[in-house]
Design an enzyme around this catalytic site. Structure first.
Site, PDB file in Angstrom:
ATOM      1  CE1 TYR A  31       1.087  -0.313   4.495  1.00 34.15           C
ATOM      2  CE2 TYR A  31      -0.084   1.932   4.356  1.00 34.15           C
ATOM      3  CZ  TYR A  31       0.651   0.874   5.084  1.00 34.15           C
ATOM      4  OH  TYR A  31       1.402   1.443   6.111  1.00 34.15           O
ATOM      5  NE  ARG A  50       6.854   4.544  -0.026  1.00 31.11           N
ATOM      6  CZ  ARG A  50       6.872   5.348   1.167  1.00 31.11           C
ATOM      7  NH1 ARG A  50       8.208   5.745   1.746  1.00 31.11           N
ATOM      8  NH2 ARG A  50       5.811   6.036   1.529  1.00 31.11           N
ATOM      9  CE  LYS A 153       3.386   3.720   2.881  1.00 31.25           C
ATOM     10  NZ  LYS A 153       3.634   3.591   4.577  1.00 31.25           N
ATOM     11  CD  GLU A 186      10.167   2.305  10.116  1.00 31.01           C
ATOM     12  OE1 GLU A 186      10.187   3.243   9.362  1.00 31.01           O
ATOM     13  OE2 GLU A 186      10.421   0.989   9.763  1.00 31.01           O
TER      14      GLU A 186
HETATM   15  N1  PLP Z   1       8.060   4.439   8.451  1.00 30.01           N
HETATM   16  C1  PLP Z   1       6.969   3.639   8.488  1.00 30.01           C
HETATM   17  C2  PLP Z   1       6.678   2.323   9.163  1.00 30.01           C
HETATM   18  C3  PLP Z   1       5.829   4.262   7.852  1.00 30.01           C
HETATM   19  O1  PLP Z   1       4.591   3.636   7.904  1.00 30.01           O
HETATM   20  C4  PLP Z   1       5.846   5.575   7.233  1.00 30.01           C
HETATM   21  C5  PLP Z   1       4.784   6.180   6.512  1.00 30.01           C
HETATM   22  O2  PLP Z   1       3.516   5.761   6.612  1.00 30.01           O
HETATM   23  C6  PLP Z   1       7.235   6.295   7.315  1.00 30.01           C
HETATM   24  C7  PLP Z   1       8.093   5.668   7.765  1.00 30.01           C
HETATM   25  C8  PLP Z   1       7.282   7.724   6.863  1.00 30.01           C
HETATM   26  O3  PLP Z   1       6.955   7.471   5.143  1.00 30.01           O
HETATM   27  P1  PLP Z   1       6.595   8.777   4.074  1.00 30.01           P
HETATM   28  O4  PLP Z   1       7.548   9.962   4.865  1.00 30.01           O
HETATM   29  O5  PLP Z   1       6.816   8.293   3.157  1.00 30.01           O
HETATM   30  O6  PLP Z   1       5.310   8.935   4.837  1.00 30.01           O
END
Ligand code: PLP
Length: 293
Positions: A31, A50, A153, A186
């Site tokens: 997703y 992505r 993702k 993260e």
């Molecule tokens: N890390 C995780 C696990 C996420 O689910 C997300 C965003 O949903 C991010 C980092 C940040 O990603 P982005 O800046 O592309 O929204």
């Protein structure tokens, strides 16, 4: 709400998916969450790339040609009266393996299920940006990249949900996950940064984390502000001794963090470089929106 399902827009009541869908049964899908500022989508092509990379990584063929996505995303916004002066849009694309057997023979493979949802974007309350938020370091470790890469993702989101449950139990905004070696990775839906003595630090992608699109922009913006940047492996202790900390993701942009595991970060208030970076992000984000028309 109008939802795109496979090949057409249908109402929410008619948006039905089989109970045999592998996305439902196994979390076998990918997703993206994307946002608009008014009518223009932020980093659209990066999100779509992505999505396709995540799908490739699990051997899933996305049945929508790349050239079709912009029209579909805008139709999803228009049909739901989003993406205008009043309301920014939160867009979620989900592609799951669909119904059938897993196989290498394309003739026997399932037809993937594709869903696009468009809802009003609700960023966190303004007072959270003013005060900053608290985090915990989760006991749940981030998936081992060689088992299930955090770079994918995936709709299989239990790893992050288990950590989020720890944050909820601790009554804080979110949790940070450590990797197999005890290094920072993260947040459950965001990337983490900290600042010590004027330098900006963030865990490198090799630590096992999603290479966030906001993270990439933030690193670029730090360069523009001449803030030295260091991507690497960091322990929780290094974060706890930092002067400032913040999280980034598409919908919240830059969220200041003022305590971790009950311990203050810096002066327990959003720090000056965090504020400067967020201000620079707000002032410059239009550079990263798709062109009008
Ligand atoms: N890390 C995780 C696990 C996420 O689910 C997300 C965003 O949903 C991010 C980092 C940040 O990603 P982005 O800046 O592309 O929204």
């Amino acid at each position: 709400m109008w939802i795109f399902l496979n090949d057409r827009f249908v109402t929410e009541q008619d948006a039905k998916i089989s109970v045999f869908d592998h996305g439902f049964l196994y979390g076998d899908g990918v997703y993206e969450t994307i946002r608009s500022y008014g009518a223009r989508i932020f980093m659209r092509d990066h999100h779509l790339s992505r999505l396709h990379r995540s799908a490739d990584a699990i051997g899933l063929t996305v049945p929508i040609p790349p050239s079709e996505w912009p029209r579909l995303l805008h139709e999803a916004m228009d049909r739901n009266q989003l993406g205008n002066d009043q309301t920014d849009a939160y867009l979620r694309i989900t592609v799951s393996r669909g119904v059938g057997e897993i196989g290498l023979d394309p003739a026997l493979c399932q037809t993937p299920t594709v869903v696009i949802m468009a809802k009003p974007l609700h960023p966190p309350a303004a007072e959270l940006y003013q005060r900053g938020v608290s985090l915990v370091i989760a006991q749940t470790r981030r998936n081992l990249p060689s088992a299930l890469s955090p770079q994918i993702k995936a709709t299989n989101f239990l790893n992050n949900i288990l950590a989020k449950r720890e944050a909820i139990a601790a009554r804080v905004f979110d949790a940070l996950l450590l990797n197999w070696e005890g290094h920072l990775t993260e947040g459950t839906v965001s990337n983490v940064f900290f600042i010590s003595q004027g330098r900006l630090y963030t865990p490198s992608v090799e630590c096992g984390l999603l290479d966030g699109i906001t993270r990439t922009i933030l690193l670029q913006m730090a360069g523009e502000l001449k803030i030295p940047v260091h991507e690497g492996r960091f322990t929780p202790e290094e974060l706890l001794h930092a002067d400032e900390c913040f999280l980034t993701n598409t919908s919240m942009e830059v969220m200041p963090v003022v305590s971790v595991n009950g311990q203050s970060i810096g002066h327990s208030t959003p720090g000056p470089l965090t504020r400067q970076l967020h201000r620079h992000f707000i002032d410059n984000r239009s550079r990263f929106l798709e062109p009008l028309g």
